[in-house]
Design a protein around this motif. Structure first.
Motif, PDB file in Angstrom:
ATOM      1  N   UNK A  35      -8.159  -6.572  30.814  1.00  0.00           N
ATOM      2  CA  UNK A  35      -8.741  -7.633  29.993  1.00  0.00           C
ATOM      3  C   UNK A  35      -8.977  -7.181  28.560  1.00  0.00           C
ATOM      4  N   UNK A  36      -9.387  -5.942  28.375  1.00  0.00           N
ATOM      5  CA  UNK A  36      -9.626  -5.432  27.026  1.00  0.00           C
ATOM      6  C   UNK A  36      -8.319  -5.332  26.256  1.00  0.00           C
ATOM      7  N   UNK A  37      -7.265  -4.920  26.957  1.00  0.00           N
ATOM      8  CA  UNK A  37      -5.973  -4.846  26.269  1.00  0.00           C
ATOM      9  C   UNK A  37      -5.494  -6.242  25.880  1.00  0.00           C
ATOM     10  N   UNK A  38      -5.751  -7.221  26.717  1.00  0.00           N
ATOM     11  CA  UNK A  38      -5.370  -8.589  26.367  1.00  0.00           C
ATOM     12  C   UNK A  38      -6.084  -9.054  25.103  1.00  0.00           C
ATOM     13  N   UNK A  39      -7.363  -8.722  24.972  1.00  0.00           N
ATOM     14  CA  UNK A  39      -8.079  -9.084  23.751  1.00  0.00           C
ATOM     15  C   UNK A  39      -7.459  -8.394  22.539  1.00  0.00           C
ATOM     16  N   UNK A  40      -7.067  -7.145  22.715  1.00  0.00           N
ATOM     17  CA  UNK A  40      -6.378  -6.439  21.643  1.00  0.00           C
ATOM     18  C   UNK A  40      -5.044  -7.108  21.329  1.00  0.00           C
ATOM     19  N   UNK A  41      -4.330  -7.514  22.363  1.00  0.00           N
ATOM     20  CA  UNK A  41      -3.018  -8.134  22.183  1.00  0.00           C
ATOM     21  C   UNK A  41      -3.121  -9.470  21.450  1.00  0.00           C
ATOM     22  N   UNK A  42      -4.204 -10.180  21.649  1.00  0.00           N
ATOM     23  CA  UNK A  42      -4.398 -11.423  20.901  1.00  0.00           C
ATOM     24  C   UNK A  42      -4.427 -11.154  19.406  1.00  0.00           C
ATOM     25  N   UNK A  43      -5.018 -10.035  19.022  1.00  0.00           N
ATOM     26  CA  UNK A  43      -5.045  -9.657  17.610  1.00  0.00           C
ATOM     27  C   UNK A  43      -3.698  -9.097  17.160  1.00  0.00           C
ATOM     28  N   UNK A  44      -3.106  -8.239  17.974  1.00  0.00           N
ATOM     29  CA  UNK A  44      -1.874  -7.541  17.571  1.00  0.00           C
ATOM     30  C   UNK A  44      -0.656  -8.441  17.576  1.00  0.00           C
ATOM     31  N   UNK A  45      -0.605  -9.406  18.487  1.00  0.00           N
ATOM     32  CA  UNK A  45       0.597 -10.227  18.670  1.00  0.00           C
ATOM     33  C   UNK A  45       0.330 -11.697  18.342  1.00  0.00           C
ATOM     34  N   UNK A  46      -0.601 -12.304  19.057  1.00  0.00           N
ATOM     35  CA  UNK A  46      -0.705 -13.761  19.005  1.00  0.00           C
ATOM     36  C   UNK A  46      -1.358 -14.287  17.728  1.00  0.00           C
ATOM     37  N   UNK A  47      -2.103 -13.472  17.037  1.00  0.00           N
ATOM     38  CA  UNK A  47      -2.705 -13.946  15.788  1.00  0.00           C
ATOM     39  C   UNK A  47      -1.782 -13.770  14.587  1.00  0.00           C
ATOM     40  N   UNK A  48      -0.625 -13.081  14.791  1.00  0.00           N
ATOM     41  CA  UNK A  48       0.210 -12.722  13.641  1.00  0.00           C
ATOM     42  C   UNK A  48       1.666 -13.157  13.770  1.00  0.00           C
ATOM     43  N   UNK A  49       2.124 -13.398  14.984  1.00  0.00           N
ATOM     44  CA  UNK A  49       3.538 -13.672  15.196  1.00  0.00           C
ATOM     45  C   UNK A  49       3.803 -15.173  15.308  1.00  0.00           C
ATOM     46  N   UNK A  50       5.067 -15.545  15.114  1.00  0.00           N
ATOM     47  CA  UNK A  50       5.473 -16.935  15.252  1.00  0.00           C
ATOM     48  C   UNK A  50       5.523 -17.296  16.733  1.00  0.00           C
ATOM     49  N   UNK A  51       4.854 -18.381  17.087  1.00  0.00           N
ATOM     50  CA  UNK A  51       4.695 -18.792  18.470  1.00  0.00           C
ATOM     51  C   UNK A  51       5.380 -20.132  18.690  1.00  0.00           C
ATOM     52  N   UNK A  52       6.302 -20.173  19.630  1.00  0.00           N
ATOM     53  CA  UNK A  52       6.977 -21.437  19.941  1.00  0.00           C
ATOM     54  C   UNK A  52       6.024 -22.329  20.727  1.00  0.00           C
ATOM     55  N   UNK A  53       5.952 -23.602  20.321  1.00  0.00           N
ATOM     56  CA  UNK A  53       5.066 -24.544  21.015  1.00  0.00           C
ATOM     57  C   UNK A  53       5.795 -25.783  21.521  1.00  0.00           C
ATOM     58  N   UNK A  54       7.077 -25.947  21.185  1.00  0.00           N
ATOM     59  CA  UNK A  54       7.800 -27.120  21.669  1.00  0.00           C
ATOM     60  C   UNK A  54       9.064 -27.379  20.879  1.00  0.00           C
ATOM     61  N   UNK A  55       9.640 -28.548  21.080  1.00  0.00           N
ATOM     62  CA  UNK A  55      10.826 -28.992  20.354  1.00  0.00           C
ATOM     63  C   UNK A  55      10.409 -29.993  19.280  1.00  0.00           C
ATOM     64  N   UNK A  56      11.149 -29.997  18.187  1.00  0.00           N
ATOM     65  CA  UNK A  56      10.832 -30.922  17.096  1.00  0.00           C
ATOM     66  C   UNK A  56      10.924 -32.373  17.560  1.00  0.00           C
ATOM     67  N   UNK A  57      11.833 -32.661  18.491  1.00  0.00           N
ATOM     68  CA  UNK A  57      12.011 -34.028  18.977  1.00  0.00           C
ATOM     69  C   UNK A  57      10.806 -34.541  19.756  1.00  0.00           C
ATOM     70  N   UNK A  58       9.899 -33.653  20.156  1.00  0.00           N
ATOM     71  CA  UNK A  58       8.714 -34.105  20.881  1.00  0.00           C
ATOM     72  C   UNK A  58       7.760 -34.886  19.972  1.00  0.00           C
ATOM     73  N   UNK A  59       7.938 -34.749  18.669  1.00  0.00           N
ATOM     74  CA  UNK A  59       7.139 -35.521  17.709  1.00  0.00           C
ATOM     75  C   UNK A  59       8.080 -35.971  16.601  1.00  0.00           C
ATOM     76  N   UNK A  60       9.004 -36.851  16.966  1.00  0.00           N
ATOM     77  CA  UNK A  60      10.109 -37.207  16.066  1.00  0.00           C
ATOM     78  C   UNK A  60       9.718 -38.231  15.012  1.00  0.00           C
ATOM     79  N   UNK A  61       8.715 -39.078  15.300  1.00  0.00           N
ATOM     80  CA  UNK A  61       8.402 -40.199  14.414  1.00  0.00           C
ATOM     81  C   UNK A  61       6.940 -40.135  13.954  1.00  0.00           C
ATOM     82  N   UNK A  62       6.641 -40.750  12.810  1.00  0.00           N
ATOM     83  CA  UNK A  62       5.251 -40.752  12.338  1.00  0.00           C
ATOM     84  C   UNK A  62       4.290 -41.248  13.418  1.00  0.00           C
ATOM     85  N   UNK A  63       3.224 -40.496  13.596  1.00  0.00           N
ATOM     86  CA  UNK A  63       2.247 -40.822  14.619  1.00  0.00           C
ATOM     87  C   UNK A  63       2.478 -40.120  15.946  1.00  0.00           C
TER      88      UNK A  63
END
Length: 399
Positions: A35-63
């Motif tokens: 668990x402690x390493x995971x907290x470290x990893x959140x700082x080392x990796x997830x707070x600084x790297x580009x994270x994929x969250x989906x496809x652009x087509x999932x929000x294709x239109x205004x709104x």
């Protein structure tokens, strides 16, 4: 603050994981369980790297909007009325209630708790009954907005507004994927969020691993892509944000179904040579791609704990695929075969996580067919060590 797990010895030990494949060994087991390493990893990796969250087509239109959750951060990705796609926190800046869930179409995001209302760009539009609060100014309570970049049709976000752009560090990967015209490929948004009780790296490594293919998956659904035909690049730049492996197939246009051959239209820009192989491309820590000549399976991995993560899994094909009257039947046939293979992988992932908790868990040696694991390590370890050195210099004050 003391750190019994995080110490120089741990990070020095990781350096053997980035040696040439024939000399390298796997990461220390605690990197997958602690668990402690995971907290470290959140700082080392997830707070600084580009994270994929989906496809652009999932929000294709205004709104249009969709939500996600990664490394304890709830997110909204929304297309504004100005047509701009933005990523922002879903956490109301009043009392931390989430202002959006799921996906859909909205004119604004209204917190259901106290009805604070946010525009599609994250700005606070209304805060009822706050007129008596001293020095309250709406402009100081907008939803945090994050850096956003589109790569090959996938949406990436970064919590670090000063992060280097993603695409220039993926040129080698993009070259290999060029024939698939990935940005134009189509597929439905996944309707089911998958959740697994093992570390995100366990699944990421399995997706990258060619060594097990002819062992775990032996049989008519997989024998056309033997492990001994795996190939690994040796020209990736040091600053690469991703990597890949290719695997020759025993016949052209091979696919994961009972016929062993493509059943959807072939991606038209693939060369004859490219039609005789599959590509496994990865943009850690979140995106993994399995690419055949007629379809692309993507997995978006979203860590949510030291021994758990969530996955968005989908399939992309050419635009022409859906015009086939038998599209649904062919997709069902392909899904049946892929599910059998995936189920084998999932069982292994679960058992590996159990093994990693053992006092006898090893730092294993690699086969040459596991070259992608070493590529993954060369992405991870420098980021771990760099963050550790920075934290030491700051006397842990940011951890």
């Amino acid at each position: 603050m003391t750190h019994p797990i995080l110490n120089d010895a741990l990070f020095d030990a990781m350096k053997t994981s980035v040696l040439p494949t024939e000399e390298a060994e796997s990461l220390p087991p605690l990197c997958y369980t602690d668990a402690e390493f995971y907290q470290f990893e959140k700082e080392a990796i997830f707070s600084k790297e580009w994270l994929c969250v989906g496809r652009e087509t999932w929000a294709a239109h205004p709104g249009d909007y969709f939500t996600s959750f990664i490394a304890d951060e709830p997110l909204i990705v929304a297309r504004g009325r100005d047509g701009v796609l933005r990523a922002m926190s879903s956490v109301c800046q009043h009392r931390a209630m989430l202002v959006a869930e799921g996906s859909g179409k909205a004119r604004a995001f209204v917190c259901p708790y106290h009805h604070w209302t946010y525009a599609l760009d994250g700005s606070l539009a209304s805060a009822p009954a706050m007129e008596k609060s001293c020095k309250f100014h709406k402009e100081n309570f907008n939803l945090p907005v994050f850096a956003l970049e589109i790569w090959e049709g996938f949406v990436f976000i970064n919590f670090d507004q000063n992060a280097a752009p993603l695409a220039p560090r993926l040129t080698k990967v993009s070259e290999v994927l060029k024939g698939y015209n990935l940005s134009q490929a189509e597929g439905e948004k996944p309707t089911e969020e998958l959740s697994y009780p093992w570390n995100w790296k366990v699944m990421f490594e399995n997706n990258n691993d060619g060594y097990h293919a002819s062992k775990l998956h032996q049989g008519p659904l997989h024998d056309f892509i033997p492990s001994e035909l795996a190939e690994f690049p040796d020209d990736l730049p040091d600053n690469t944000a991703g990597y890949y492996r290719t695997n020759r197939t025993l016949h052209p246009d091979a696919a994961f179904n009972a016929t062993q051959r493509a059943v959807f239209p072939i991606f038209p820009d693939l060369t004859a040579d490219e039609r005789h192989r599959m590509v496994f491309a990865n943009v850690p820590p979140t995106l993994s791609l399995v690419m055949t000549t007629d379809s692309i399976i993507y997995l978006i991995l979203r860590a949510d704990g030291p021994e758990s993560h969530r996955v968005d899994q989908g399939v992309l094909t050419t635009k022409q695929a859906k015009s086939d009257p038998a599209y649904q039947q062919k997709m069902a046939m392909s899904f049946l075969a892929a599910s059998e293979i995936i189920d084998q992988d999932l069982h292994v992932d679960e058992m590996v996580q159990i093994g990693l908790r053992s006092r006898f868990a090893p730092r294993g040696r690699y086969s040459w067919q596991e070259g992608a694991q070493r590529l993954f390590n060369t992405w991870l370890v420098p980021r771990y060590c760099d963050t550790w050195n920075k934290l030491k210099r700051k006397d842990f004050t940011e951890f």
